[in-house]
Design a protein around this motif. Structure first.
Motif, short mmCIF file in Angstrom:
data_model
loop_
_atom_site.label_atom_id
_atom_site.label_comp_id
_atom_site.label_asym_id
_atom_site.label_seq_id
_atom_site.Cartn_x
_atom_site.Cartn_y
_atom_site.Cartn_z
N THR A 32 0.84 -1.19 0.00
CA THR A 32 0.00 0.00 0.00
C THR A 32 0.87 1.24 0.00
OG1 THR A 32 -1.69 -1.18 1.28
CG2 THR A 32 -1.83 1.23 1.23
N PRO A 33 0.62 2.22 -0.86
CA PRO A 33 1.44 3.44 -0.88
C PRO A 33 1.52 4.09 0.49
CG PRO A 33 -0.02 3.37 -2.78
CD PRO A 33 -0.41 2.22 -1.91
N PHE A 34 2.66 4.72 0.75
CA PHE A 34 2.92 5.32 2.05
C PHE A 34 1.86 6.34 2.42
CE2 PHE A 34 5.84 8.26 4.60
CZ PHE A 34 5.68 7.52 5.76
N TRP A 35 1.47 7.19 1.45
CA TRP A 35 0.51 8.24 1.75
C TRP A 35 -0.87 7.66 2.11
CZ3 TRP A 35 -4.05 9.00 -0.89
CH2 TRP A 35 -4.17 8.38 -2.13
N VAL A 36 -1.21 6.52 1.51
CA VAL A 36 -2.48 5.87 1.85
C VAL A 36 -2.43 5.35 3.27
CG1 VAL A 36 -4.03 3.96 1.29
CG2 VAL A 36 -2.96 5.28 -0.56
N GLN A 37 -1.29 4.79 3.67
CA GLN A 37 -1.14 4.31 5.04
C GLN A 37 -1.28 5.47 6.04
OE1 GLN A 37 2.32 1.78 5.68
NE2 GLN A 37 2.36 1.21 3.52
N ILE A 38 -0.67 6.61 5.71
CA ILE A 38 -0.74 7.78 6.60
C ILE A 38 -2.19 8.26 6.73
CG2 ILE A 38 -0.09 10.19 6.87
CD1 ILE A 38 2.20 8.50 7.55
N VAL A 39 -2.87 8.40 5.59
CA VAL A 39 -4.25 8.88 5.62
C VAL A 39 -5.14 7.90 6.38
CG1 VAL A 39 -6.27 9.36 4.19
CG2 VAL A 39 -4.04 10.22 3.50
N SER A 40 -4.91 6.61 6.19
CA SER A 40 -5.70 5.61 6.91
C SER A 40 -5.50 5.74 8.42
CB SER A 40 -5.30 4.20 6.45
OG SER A 40 -5.52 4.03 5.06
N PRO A 280 4.10 12.84 0.73
CA PRO A 280 4.42 11.99 1.88
C PRO A 280 5.17 12.74 2.98
CG PRO A 280 4.83 10.80 -0.14
CD PRO A 280 4.55 12.21 -0.54
N ALA A 281 6.10 13.60 2.61
CA ALA A 281 6.84 14.37 3.62
C ALA A 281 5.93 15.39 4.30
CB ALA A 281 8.03 15.08 2.97
N VAL A 282 5.05 16.02 3.54
CA VAL A 282 4.12 17.01 4.11
C VAL A 282 3.18 16.32 5.10
CG1 VAL A 282 2.28 18.66 3.59
CG2 VAL A 282 4.27 18.48 2.07
N GLN A 283 2.69 15.14 4.74
CA GLN A 283 1.80 14.40 5.62
C GLN A 283 2.49 14.00 6.92
OE1 GLN A 283 0.55 11.25 2.91
NE2 GLN A 283 -1.54 11.96 3.08
N LEU A 284 3.71 13.47 6.79
CA LEU A 284 4.44 13.05 7.99
C LEU A 284 4.73 14.24 8.89
CD1 LEU A 284 5.79 10.81 9.59
CD2 LEU A 284 7.87 11.18 8.24
N ALA A 285 5.07 15.37 8.30
CA ALA A 285 5.33 16.58 9.08
C ALA A 285 4.07 17.02 9.82
CB ALA A 285 5.82 17.70 8.16
N PHE A 286 2.92 16.89 9.17
CA PHE A 286 1.66 17.31 9.78
C PHE A 286 1.37 16.54 11.06
CE2 PHE A 286 -2.95 17.13 10.34
CZ PHE A 286 -3.31 18.47 10.21
N VAL A 287 1.61 15.23 11.03
CA VAL A 287 1.26 14.43 12.20
C VAL A 287 2.38 14.36 13.23
CG1 VAL A 287 -0.40 13.05 10.94
CG2 VAL A 287 1.96 12.28 11.04
N SER A 288 3.64 14.40 12.78
CA SER A 288 4.76 14.29 13.73
C SER A 288 5.12 15.63 14.36
CB SER A 288 5.99 13.73 13.01
OG SER A 288 6.52 14.66 12.08
N ARG A 289 4.80 16.75 13.68
CA ARG A 289 5.11 18.10 14.15
C ARG A 289 6.61 18.27 14.36
NH1 ARG A 289 1.92 18.23 19.44
NH2 ARG A 289 3.04 20.20 19.66
N SER A 290 7.42 17.64 13.49
CA SER A 290 8.87 17.72 13.62
C SER A 290 9.51 17.82 12.25
CB SER A 290 9.41 16.49 14.36
OG SER A 290 10.83 16.47 14.34
#
Length: 458
Positions: A32-40, A280-290
Motif C-alpha cells: 500500500t502506498p505510504f501516503w495511503v497508510q498515513i491517511v488511513s 508523503p513528507a508534508v503528511q508526515l510533518a503534519f502528524v509528527s510536528r517535527s
C-alpha cells in the motif's frame, strides 16, 4: 500429493493460497502506498479519538496518547546525531558541487524571500480578521517560564559545553558545531577523509534506523491524531477560533498558492507534480510536528523530484533547521497581532515592519530554542508586548503546530526545486514523473565523495 506452492515458497506477487491469509494481508499492507497508510492512520485515529472523548473511554485515550508519544520520542532520539552528521557531510561534500558557493547563496536568498512572503500573508490576514478582538470569556494566562531574546539567540549559537549541546538537544548549537566541523574537513582535504567517511557511515546508519521508525508513521499518526481529538475536541478552539482559522488559512495560502505560483513562474515547473512527489513528507510533518524528524523523508522526496543528491544533501538539512515559513513567519505575525489586540496595544507601521524583520532574520532561532513558542516570545519581547500572551495560545499549540510544520517542510522542498530549476541542474523528467514508493525505493542515503572537478549531474 499436491505440489501447489505454500506461503513460504510461492513467488513474490503470486496470488495468496488458502490458509495463507495473514502473510497475504501483511504483503498487501506493505504494498500500500505510504501516503495511503498515513491517511488511513489519520482517519482511524480521529475516529478512535472521537470514541474516546464521546464515550469517556479513558483507557483508549491513554493508549492513543502512549502510541503517539512513543513515536515522537523515537523520532526525537535521532535528532542530535542526524542533524550533526547530515550537515557535516553536506558541508564537506560541497567540494563535489560545481558553483557550490553560488548555490548556497541562492538557497539562502530564496529562504529569506519566501519567509518574507509568508510573514506578509500572516500580517495581512491578521489585519483583516482582528483575531484578538473576539470574546475570550475571561481567558487569562501567566507568562511562559522560558522565553526567547536576541541575546539568547546570539549567545546561544555558541555552546559552552559540547556534550550539553547534544544532551539538551540544542539544535542551533549542533548546527554550529556541524558547520565548523564540515568546514574544517573541507579545509584539511584528503587528510580528513577518514573523518568524512566515518560521518557518512554514521549518517547512513542513523537514517536506516530512522527509516524503521518512519515505517511506523501510520501507527504514530493514529496515536497523535487520536490523542488530539480525545483531549481537545472542538472545545479548545472556541475561545481562540479566529486565530486558529487564521493560522490554518495563512499556512494553506503559503502551501498551496504561494508555493504553486513560485514553482510555476520562478521555476517553470508544474505544481501538481510537486504535490504528488512531496506529499508523503508534508503528511508526515503534519502528524509528527517535527521538521527534523521528517528530514530523511524530505530529502528522499526532494531527490525523487529531480534535485541532484549532491545539492539536496546540503539544502535539505539546512532547510530543516532554518526554513520555517509556518512556525517563524505566518504564526508569529498572526499571534503578535492577536496578543496586541487582546491587551489593547496599538501597533503602527513600524511595528509591522519589525515583525517582518524578526520573522525573517530570527527564523533560525526556531531551531535552537523551543519551536514556534519561543520564536513568538522573541517577537513579543522585541515589540514590547506582554509575554503573558504566549500562555493564551498554549491550549491550541498542538493543533496549530500540525499545519505550521507541514508548511515548513513543503517550503524546505520548494526552495531546492526552484534553485535547481533556475540553475539548470534539475532532472525535469524525474520531476514530471515522481514515481516509486518512499518505503521501497532503494536510493543511496549518502553521496560518496568524488573528485572535486566532477560537476553536478544535470
Amino acid at each position: 500429493m499436491s505440489t501447489a506452492p505454500t506461503a513460504s515458497t510461492a513467488p513474490a506477487g503470486s496470488p495468496a493460497r488458502t490458509g495463507s491469509t495473514p502473510p497475504s494481508f501483511l504483503a498487501k499492507v506493505r504494498k500500500t502506498p505510504f501516503w495511503v497508510q498515513i491517511v488511513s492512520g489519520l482517519v482511524l485515529g480521529a475516529l478512535l479519538g472521537w470514541i474516546a472523548r464521546a464515550g469517556d473511554v479513558s483507557w483508549l485515550a491513554t493508549t492513543l496518547e502512549t502510541i503517539g508519544r512513543t513515536f515522537v520520542q523515537l523520532l526525537t532520539l535521532a535528532v542530535p546525531p542526524l542533524v550533526f552528521t547530515a550537515i557535516l557531510v553536506s558541508v564537506a561534500n560541497l567540494r563535489n558541487v560545481t558553483n557550490a558557493a553560488r548555490l548556497a547563496v541562492r538557497t539562502l536568498l530564496w529562504f529569506l524571500a519566501t519567509s518574507l512572503i509568508a510573514v506578509a500573508i500572516g500580517l495581512g490576514i491578521g489585519l483583516l480578521t482582528d483575531p484578538g478582538k473576539v470574546d475570550h470569556n475571561g481567558l487569562k494566562a501567566a507568562a511562559p517560564k522560558h522565553t526567547g531574546s536576541w541575546v539568547d539567540f546570539i549567545t546561544g549559537i555558541f555552546p559552552s559545553n559540547i556534550v550539553e549541546a547534544f544532551t539538551e538537544v540544542n539544535v542551533l548549537q549542533i548546527v554550529f558545531l556541524a558547520v565548523v566541523a564540515g568546514a574544517a574537513v573541507l579545509k584539511i582535504g584528503p587528510k580528513a577523509d577518514p573523518v568524512l567517511k566515518l560521518s557518512e557511515s554514521l549518517l547512513e546508519l542513523i537514517q536506516t534506523a530512522l527509516w524503521w521508525v518512519i515505517r511506523l508513521a501510520p501507527l504514530g499518526t493514529l496515536g497523535l491524531i487520536g490523542k488530539s481529538v480525545a483531549k481537545y475536541g472542538q472545545d479548545v478552539l472556541q475561545p481562540l477560533s479566529v486565530l486558529a482559522v487564521d493560522v490554518y488559512a495563512g499556512c494553506a495560502l503559503v502551501l498551496f498558492v504561494v508555493y504553486s505560483l513560485l514553482l510555476r513562474f520562478a521555476g517553470g515547473l508544474n505544481p501538481l507534480n510537486f504535490f504528488k512527489g512531496a506529499w508523503p513528507a508534508v503528511q508526515l510533518a503534519f502528524v509528527s510536528r517535527s521538521s527534523v524528524g521528517t528530514l530523511p523523508v524530505t530529502r528522499r522526496v526532494t531527490e525523487r523530484l529531480g534535485v541532484p543528491s549532491e545539492y539536496a544533501s546540503f539544502a535539505v538539512p539546512f532547510g530543516a533547521t532554518t526554513k520555517m515559513d509556518g512556525c517563524a513567519a505566518v504564526y508569529p505575525a498572526l499571534a503578535a497581532i492577536f496578543v496586541a489586540q487582546f491587551y489593547g496595544v496599538h501597533l503602527g507601521v513600524g511595528d509591522y515592519l519589525l515583525i517582518a524583520f524578526v520573522s525573517v532574520i530570527g527564523s533560525a532561532a526556531t531551531a535552537g530554542l523551543t519551536g514556534a513558542t519561543v520564536m513568538l516570545t522573541l517577537t513579543l519581547s522585541t515589540l514590547g508586548l506582554p509575554l503573558e500572551g504566549v500562555g493564551l495560545l498554549f491550549a491550541v499549540e498542538p493543533i496549530l503546530d500540525m499545519v505550521r510544520t507541514a508548511t515548513n517542510v513543503a517550503g524546505q522542498v520548494v526552495t531546492p526545486l526552484i534553485v535547481a530549476a533556475r540553475e539548470g541542474i534539475l532532472d525535469r523528467d524525474a520531476y514530471n514523473n515522481p514515481t516509486g514508493d518512499l518505503l521501497t525505493e532503494n536510493r543511496p542515503a549518502v553521496v560518496p565523495a568524488q573528485p572535486a572537478a566532477e560537476p553536478v549531474a544535470a
